[in-house]
Structures are given as structure tokens and as C-alpha cells.
Scaffold this active site. Structure first.
Site, mmCIF file in Angstrom:
data_model
loop_
_atom_site.group_PDB
_atom_site.id
_atom_site.type_symbol
_atom_site.label_atom_id
_atom_site.label_comp_id
_atom_site.label_asym_id
_atom_site.label_seq_id
_atom_site.Cartn_x
_atom_site.Cartn_y
_atom_site.Cartn_z
ATOM 1 N N GLU A 1 -7.181 0.551 -4.637
ATOM 2 C CA GLU A 1 -7.211 0.472 -3.046
ATOM 3 C C GLU A 1 -8.478 0.007 -2.486
ATOM 4 O O GLU A 1 -8.808 -0.942 -1.574
ATOM 5 C CB GLU A 1 -6.890 1.814 -2.613
ATOM 6 C CG GLU A 1 -5.297 2.073 -2.514
ATOM 7 C CD GLU A 1 -4.847 3.651 -2.563
ATOM 8 O OE1 GLU A 1 -5.637 4.304 -2.343
ATOM 9 O OE2 GLU A 1 -3.713 3.727 -2.913
ATOM 10 N N LYS B 1 3.006 11.284 -3.259
ATOM 11 C CA LYS B 1 2.130 10.693 -4.022
ATOM 12 C C LYS B 1 1.163 11.675 -4.869
ATOM 13 O O LYS B 1 0.608 11.710 -5.908
ATOM 14 C CB LYS B 1 1.295 9.860 -3.178
ATOM 15 C CG LYS B 1 0.129 8.629 -3.948
ATOM 16 C CD LYS B 1 -0.527 7.822 -2.821
ATOM 17 C CE LYS B 1 -1.365 7.013 -3.633
ATOM 18 N NZ LYS B 1 -2.151 5.950 -2.303
ATOM 19 N N ASP C 1 1.043 -1.127 0.131
ATOM 20 C CA ASP C 1 0.018 0.026 0.121
ATOM 21 C C ASP C 1 0.797 1.186 -0.151
ATOM 22 O O ASP C 1 1.449 1.384 1.030
ATOM 23 C CB ASP C 1 -0.751 -0.175 1.161
ATOM 24 C CG ASP C 1 -1.991 1.247 1.324
ATOM 25 O OD1 ASP C 1 -1.659 1.991 0.413
ATOM 26 O OD2 ASP C 1 -2.606 1.452 2.360
ATOM 27 N N ASP D 1 -12.997 5.307 1.123
ATOM 28 C CA ASP D 1 -11.707 5.302 1.310
ATOM 29 C C ASP D 1 -11.041 6.653 1.092
ATOM 30 O O ASP D 1 -10.690 7.351 0.092
ATOM 31 C CB ASP D 1 -11.210 4.419 0.111
ATOM 32 C CG ASP D 1 -9.450 4.321 0.646
ATOM 33 O OD1 ASP D 1 -8.780 4.952 1.312
ATOM 34 O OD2 ASP D 1 -8.791 3.621 -0.425
#
Lengths: 629, 175
Positions: A184, A87, A25, A206
Site C-alpha cells: 500500500e 481484513k 485497494d 499509512d
């Protein structure tokens, strides 16, 4: 037939050997690595027993790097060279990045994707992400004690092609074989669904450090089918920190902050956010470098009110995803909460109110994605575990289209199409004698090209001169199981072809990656040639194993002659792979690929026919189970 | 078994307009369970490529058969009656008149922000479309009246598009 199943001594790959595969992850704030051990997905901890690795990379002047907690601790000391939340920069240009003005970095605008100027040189977000992946890879190798066959790396479902490709490039740079890029929320659904043997429609909400995803999934016996997905790839827990930061500045009105003070205050704001999960009030105090003191208290109600717009921003995509799935909130059987930011009480309340049910939080929202990724990696690596045989059908999050006259977008693949998918579209010339045609591929939902993300531009040349409208150019879009696009174009009447993997307009070329790989090797005093050789050898081994397994199962599909030929090619590859000539190994692999093409076709036909014929004998299957009982 | 085989053959079902969707769903999943790239992630290059092609093909076939309008077009295509959607747009005047009235009603409700009216139009149109699919089932499966079915499909293309516009209007009101 049975004769061919007997492998020669020493030639057979042990069929039940457990292959080492990991799930990663790669988060905005924290990253994790997990694996399946004795049938159970577990996170791999660092030497201090901590599962999280803060996604923070610090570059030193000598070119060495520091990753994780140490880098995080020092971020206020050296904010320019300590990259947090990288990210957010993946596959992004400066104009796409929110709050860029309040960031301490020296940005360098490169084609498509930003780069950061550090005192160790100019770094692409891909390189910085690769540092995080390398640290996780090293952790996994140490814990598992062997070479990894591959990794499943998770990405936000709402990541577009540029962001996905950047992630895959980072993995390649870190020396990881990517088995699959996995969304994800889907990873979380795997971890959650397999744990609870859930059936029905589920929503996965999420909210991570920097990205928001919503996925609506239908779970039926062993099938995870994503019905729709939506989100915002620039909205997450970071934004809540930023809201607190702005609020503090308003309250305390200090002198303009230095980069160091600013970073320190941001850290305090994050701590306050976390503190408010279990407390009614959080103190935020900081002595600035000039001696001035910031000392304020933030209560839960104020926190909820200053972040209300962020929360309603997440509910828009939720509504849209439900609509795309043709469902209403009451059709959803359970809502799974994923990502550290869903710990905030106001988020849980808003989601609970919307779906009129208590969200599910029984799995650790920080770990659930990594655990799901590890479970999927285990399956993809070929570690059959019998009972957990499931199938995952995911979708593409954003529509793909082509630019047409007047800057309009013609949609070719609509969002939420199940992947892999392909679509062909025909175009024609609009001028007499036109010999070239520009093709512009975009991604997004808007009608105008300018409002969508430009993925690639390429030119189809060599169209034979004809009158306007006579040429027939067929453009084929293929989206693979990683959600990555490739485009081919062909002029139908003459067969002129032009093919690209959609990469050039934003990302890194293969040459750039090779260059970065070389740089990082030089620094790590690793030998690039040795590593490339090793990679080819591992790939050759994998190919031999796969082919032998196929022969053991389905030799009856081949003539004795064909089997002999394949066996000879395997022997040749095995011999070459034992040596150190990488070029020869690659040639031998191509040969084996060529020799097994027809075999692969026949195997696929056989398995499809088996499904169809199996249909008509449902009652016999029941009989077999009865016998076993 | 090859890509040229028709979609009904791929799923092993009879080429009819009326079909059991839950049976189609389960056949689709069974085929994906065999051909999906996740089944071949550890296989050789040739098999991986082939698996992507097959899974792509199965997805396309499933999407075509799942939606009634696409399924009807596909059946007509198999019967040699192509819709010629783009070159042949001539429709009877009374149908076009009716369409214009519908559109005016939708535009009026949208501009007035009349959520309730849009819902009503949506439901009315939905029922109208359902009845037309019933008729189409008879034309295709029982009577083999392909020319007439082609005309009905063209009408349904207009109506589905209109329904889509109503849904978009409803969606934009919600936001």
C-alpha cells in the site's frame, strides 16, 4: 529478418489495443477500484457516484450476500452475520486478533486461520474478502465494458506471508487474475511521485482502518526503491473507535450491552471520531434497546489524550524503519500521509513533530492507494505509455528463518531485502542413519521460534542413511515479486528433493479453494466448468499475444526452423482454444511454453547485453536526442 | 551470459575493491529495468520464471558488491582464497584482547544506559573500520596480497559484528 515480422492476416494481435486492468485497494474499512483511462488514473464510482465500497459483507440465511453500504447500514440489525473489518482476520488465528472478546461473531478455530460461523454456513475470511472483490470486479466490468486482463491488489507492506497468500487466494476465488500484490505505501508513492515528479527520500505514513505501515522510499529518475518498511498489521483507525467506545462505557456505565447496542455504539464512536477532525467537540448519544440513554460529549483534548498511546505505538516502527534505512528524520524530504485515519489532527501533529515538517496531504488519503495500484496495473498489463516508464523495487517486511536446535531461529533472509530474492542454506543430520528431517519455516524478528509466526512445516524424507553430519541438505528460500515464499530442499549427495509453496500450515489448500469456488458458483448459478474454460481461453489468448509480440521484436534470435516450430505451436493452440476442451487447451499451452523456453533465454540475454553495451555509448544517446530536438 | 558468470561481469565493471558505488547503483537499476518481473507480468510462463531468476540474481550480485566486507570476501573467493570463516577462527591473541576490551566497554555503557558513551564508541569504531578498508583496498587492488587481505577481512568481520552490537544497544536505549 524483416520477413518474420509480417504476421499473417488475422493472426496479429492489435499491438496498441488498450488492455483493461484495474487496481484494487482492499481496505479494512473501505475498498476502492481504480483504472487508467486516457492516461489518467481514476477511481470507478458506484451507480450513486460513490467511490468507496464499505468493506462490509452481510450473509443472509438463503446464502445470498449483501456488500457495501447496504450491509453497513444494517450491521447493527444483524451483527453476527454482518462481517466488518474482515481484513483483520486474514491469515490470522484467534490468538492473533485483538479485542476478539468484544466482537459479535461466532469464531471457529481452524488450522491457522479463523473462520466465522454465519447462518449461511461457516465462512473463511478469504471467502468474505472474495465477496468484496467480486463487487469491485463487477463494478469495473460494468464501467469498462469488457473482460479484465488482470488486477493489482494492494496489501499492507507489513503483511506477512500468511496474510499475503490469503489475499491472493481471495482474488482467485473472486475470479481475478492477480498481476501483482503491491504494498500500500508503495502504491501511494507511485501515485504521489508520478504526480509530483518527486526526487529524494520520502516517508509514507499509512494509517488505515486496521493496519499501520511506514515505508521509507528513495525516488530517483523513474525508480521507486523501498529502503525499509515497518508497521503493525493490527493497528488502525478501528482502534481509535475502540478507545472512544471504552471511554464512553467508562463515562456512562450502562448495563452490559447487547450485541446490537454494542455495534450501534461503535458506529456512533466512529462518527464522533470523524466529526472531531473539523470540530472541537462531538456529542455521542444513543438510546439503548432497554430504553436507557447514553449521552456524552467528547472534546478534542480528551480524544487526543485517550489515543496518545496508539499514536506513540505508530512512532516506534517509524524509528525502526529509519534506522534500518540508515537515515535520520531530517534526511526525509517529504512525508506522505495515507489512509483515512491520518485525517485525525493529533496524528498529523505527531507525525509533523517527529519529522519536523508539515506532512503532505494534497492527495486524497482514501484514494491514493487505489490510484497508485491502477497506475501499476496499467503498466503491468503491458499498456506502454512512453513517458511513465518506471521501475519499482520493493522489499520483504519481515525476516524469514528456520527452526534450529533448542527452538532458536536461524535467519535465512533478513527483513528489508529487495525482492525477488533467494537464499540457500545447508543443514546436516545429527544422528547416525537419520533418513528424514523436519523443516520448520518461520517469519519474524525474534530469536525464539515460539515468538515468530510459523509459516510451514514439512519433512524431507528418503535421506540415505549416513553417519551423523555426512548428509548435506540444501534448503532454498525463494521470495517472488509478490512477497510470497516458496521453499525447496535437496539432499546434495543424492539429489532427493522436496518442494513446497509455503501454504499448508495456515492457509487453504488448493482443494479447499476449489470447493469454495464450486460453492460460490452454485450460489451464483454460474457454471464452474464454463468459467474454468473461459479462464483457460483467456490465458491462451494472452500467451499467444505475448509470444507473437516477442516474435515481432526478436525473431532474429531464432533459426527459420525454430520460428516455424513456434508458429506451428501457436497455430495449434489457437485452434484448440477455439474449441471447448479445457484439458487440450492446457496441454497446448504447456507445449507452447516448452517450445519458447530457449527463445525466452535468448531474449533475456540480449536485453542484459544491450544494457551493458549501451553503457559505453552514452554520448551517442545524447546525440540522438539532439537530432530529434 | 549465465548465472555462473561473476558479479563484476554481470554489471560490466572491473573486479576491484575500490569501486564507484553510484555507478554500481545505476548499472544495477539499468539491469533490473530489463529483467524485473514487473516487465514480464503480461508475458508467458517461461519468461516470467526466467525474469524472477534473473532479478533474484541481480539483487544478490548487487548486495554482494555494495557492501565492502561482502565485496572483499567475494574478490578473495574469485582469487581462490576462501575465508573459511567457520572452520578457521584462530586469531592473534593481541587482537582478541583488544576485542574483549571493546566488548567490555560496550557492555558497561549499555548496562549503564550511557547513550553518549555508546555514540562515542560507535564513532571511534566507525573510523577504525574505515581506515582498515583503506588498507584492504591497497592489499587487494594494488599489491594483490591475498593472504594478508584474508587476515584483514577476518578481523573486519569481528569489527563489523561489534559495530552492529553497538547499534543494537543504541536502538534498545531509544525504545
Amino acid at each position: 529478418m524483416a520477413l518474420f515480422q509480417i504476421a499473417e492476416p488475422g493472426e496479429s494481435a492489435a499491438p496498441h489495443e488498450h488492455k483493461l486492468a484495474i487496481g484494487i485497494d482492499l481496505g479494512t474499512t473501505n475498498s476502492l477500484v481504480a483504472t487508467v483511462r486516457s492516461g489518467l488514473a481514476v477511481c470507478l464510482n458506484d451507480e450513486q457516484g460513490r467511490p468507496l465500497l464499505p468493506s462490509v459483507v452481510r450473509y443472509h440465511a438463503d446464502g445470498s450476500t449483501e456488500v457495501g453500504y447496504d450491509a453497513q447500514k444494517n450491521q447493527a440489525v444483524d451483527p453476527k452475520n454482518t462481517i466488518v473489518s474482515v481484513k483483520r482476520f486474514m491469515g490470522r488465528g484467534t490468538k492473533d486478533i485483538a479485542h476478539i472478546e468484544s466482537m459479535p461473531y461466532d469464531f471457529v478455530e481452524a488450522t491457522g486461520m479463523v473462520k466465522l460461523k454465519t447462518h449461511a454456513g461457516i465462512k473463511s475470511p478469504v471467502e468474505t474478502s472474495a465477496e468484496i472483490l467480486k463487487a469491485l470486479k463487477a463494478r469495473a466490468e460494468a464501467a469498462l465494458g469488457g473482460d479484465l486482463v488482470g488486477a493489482v491488489i494492494t496489501v499492507p507492506a507489513y503483511f506477512d506471508d500468511a496474510q499475503r497468500q490469503a489475499t491472493k487466494d481471495a482474488a482467485r476465488l473472486a475470479g481475478l487474475n492477480v498481476l501483482r500484490l503491491l504494498n500500500e505505501p508503495t502504491a501511494a508513492a507511485i501515485a504521489y511521485g508520478l504526480d509530483n515528479a518527486a526526487e529524494g527520500v520520502y516517508a509514507v505514513y499509512d494509517l488505515g482502518g486496521g493496519t499501520f505501515d511506514i515505508s521509507i522510499l528513495k525516488l530517483t529518475k523513474g525508480v521507486f526503491e523501498v529502503m525499509s518498511t515497518g508497521g503493525d498489521s493490527a493497528l488502525g483507525g478501528d482502534d481509535f473507535d475502540h478507545r472512544i467506545y471504552c471511554w464512553v462505557i467508562e463515562q456512562a456505565t450502562p448495563q452490559p450491552l447487547s450485541l446490537e447496542d454494542s455495534r450501534r455504539l461503535m458506529m456512533r464512536c466512529r462518527e464522533a471520531k470523524e466529526f472531531l477532525t473539523n470540530n472541537p467537540e462531538a456529542p455521542i448519544s444513543l438510546r439503548l434497546a432497554n430504553g436507557e440513554m447514553i449521552d456524552v460529549k467528547l472534546d478534542v483534548a480528551t480524544f487526543a489524550s485517550i489515543t496518545q498511546t496508539l499514536i506513540s505505538k505508530t512512532l516506534q516502527p517509524v524509528k525502526k524503519a529509519l534506522r534500518d534505512a540508515g537515515l535520520r528524520p531530517e534526511d526525509v524530504k517529504g512525508v506522505v500521509m495515507v489512509g483515512g485515519a491520518t485525517r485525525m489532527p493529533q496524528v498529523q501533529k505527531a507525525v509533523g513533530d517527529f519529522f519536523r515538517q508539515e506532512p503532505l496531504t494534497n492527495l486524497d488519503p482514501d484514494k491514493v492507494v487505489a490510484l497508485g495500484a491502477a497506475t501499476q496495473a496499467n503498466l503491468l498489463a503491458g499498456n506502454k505509455t512512453g513517458k511513465d516508464d518506471w521501475l519499482l523495487l520493493d522489499v520483504i517486511p519481515l525476516s524469514l528463518g528456520l527452526e534450529t536446535m533448542g527452538g532458536l531461529v536461524e535467519k535465512v533472509i533478513p527483513r528489508n531485502s529487495t525482492i525477488p530474492t533467494a537464499r540457500a542454506q545447508e543443514f546436516t543430520t545429527f544422528k547416525d542413519g537419520q533418513t528424514a528431517m523436519a523443516i520448520h519455516v518461520v517469519q519474524g524478528e525474534r530469536e525464539m521460534v515460539a515468538d515468530c509466526r510459523s509459516l510451514a512445516r514439512f519433512e524431507l524424507r528418503g535421506i540415505p542413511p549416513m553417519v551423523a553430519g555426512a548428509a548435506r541438505i540444501r534448503v532454498t528460500f525463494q521470495v517472488d515479486a509478490d512477497g510470497l515464499l516458496s521453499v525447496t530442499a535437496r539432499e546434495q549427495t543424492t539429489g532427493v528433493e522436496s518442494s513446497i509453496t509455503v501454504k499448508p500450515s495456515y492457509g487453504l489448500s488448493d482443494d479447499e479453494i476449489a470447493g469454495m469456488l464450486k460453492d460460490s458458483m452454485e450460489h451464483a448459478k454460474e457454471d464452474a466448468a464454463a468459467r474454468a474454460l473461459k479462464e483457460s481461453q483467456v490465458e491462451a489468448e494472452r500467451m499467444i499475444e505475448a509470444t507473437e509480440a516477442a516474435l515481432a521484436e526478436d525473431a532474429h534470435l531464432l533459426s527459420a526452423e525454430e520460428i516455424a516450430k513456434i508458429r506451428a505451436t501457436i497455430a495449434k493452440l489457437r485452434e484448440t482454444a477455439a474449441g471447448d476442451n479445457r484439458r487440450q487447451i492446457n496441454i497446448a499451452m504447456d507445449d507452447l511454453g516448452y517450445e519458447t523456453q530457449a527463445f525466452a533465454h535468448r531474449r533475456m540475454d540480449q536485453s542484459i547485453k544491450k544494457v551493458l553495451s549501451g553503457r559505453k555509448v552514452d554520448d551517442i544517446k545524447v546525440g540522438e536526442e539532439g537530432e530529434q530536438a | 551470459m549465465d548465472f555462473k558468470a561473476d558479479h563484476f561481469v554481470l554489471f560490466g565493471i572491473k573486479p576491484t575493491f575500490r569501486l564507484d558505488l553510484s555507478d554500481l547503483d545505476s548499472r544495477y537499476r539499468d539491469i533490473q529495468a530489463q529483467v524485473h518481473p514487473d516487465r514480464f507480468a503480461h508475458a508467458g510462463e517461461a519468461e516470467r520464471r526466467l525474469s524472477m531468476q534473473w532479478a533474484t540474481h541481480a539483487n544478490e550480485a548487487y548486495q554482494t558488491l555494495k557492501k565492502p566486507l561482502e565485496r572483499a570476501k567475494y574478490l578473495l573467493h574469485l582469487a581462490g582464497h576462501d575465508i573459511q570463516a567457520e572452520s578457521n577462527t584462530a586469531m592473534p591473541p593481541d587482537f582478541l584482547m583488544e576485542q574483549m576490551e571493546w566488548r567490555e566497554a560496550v557492555m558497561e555503557a549499555r548496562d549503564g544506559g550511557d547513550h553518549h558513551e555508546l555514540e562515542r564508541l560507535h564513532n571511534r569504531l566507525r573510523n577504525d573500520i574505515s581506515a582498515r578498508y583503506e588498507e584492504l583496498g591497497q592489499l587487494l587492488d594494488d599489491k594483490a596480497e591475498f593472504a594478508l587481505a584474508t587476515d584483514r577481512v577476518r578481523r573486519l568481520m569481528f569489527l563489523e559484528k561489534l559495530l552492529h552490537e553497538i547499534d543494537d544497544a543504541l536502538a534498545s536505549l531509544e525504545e
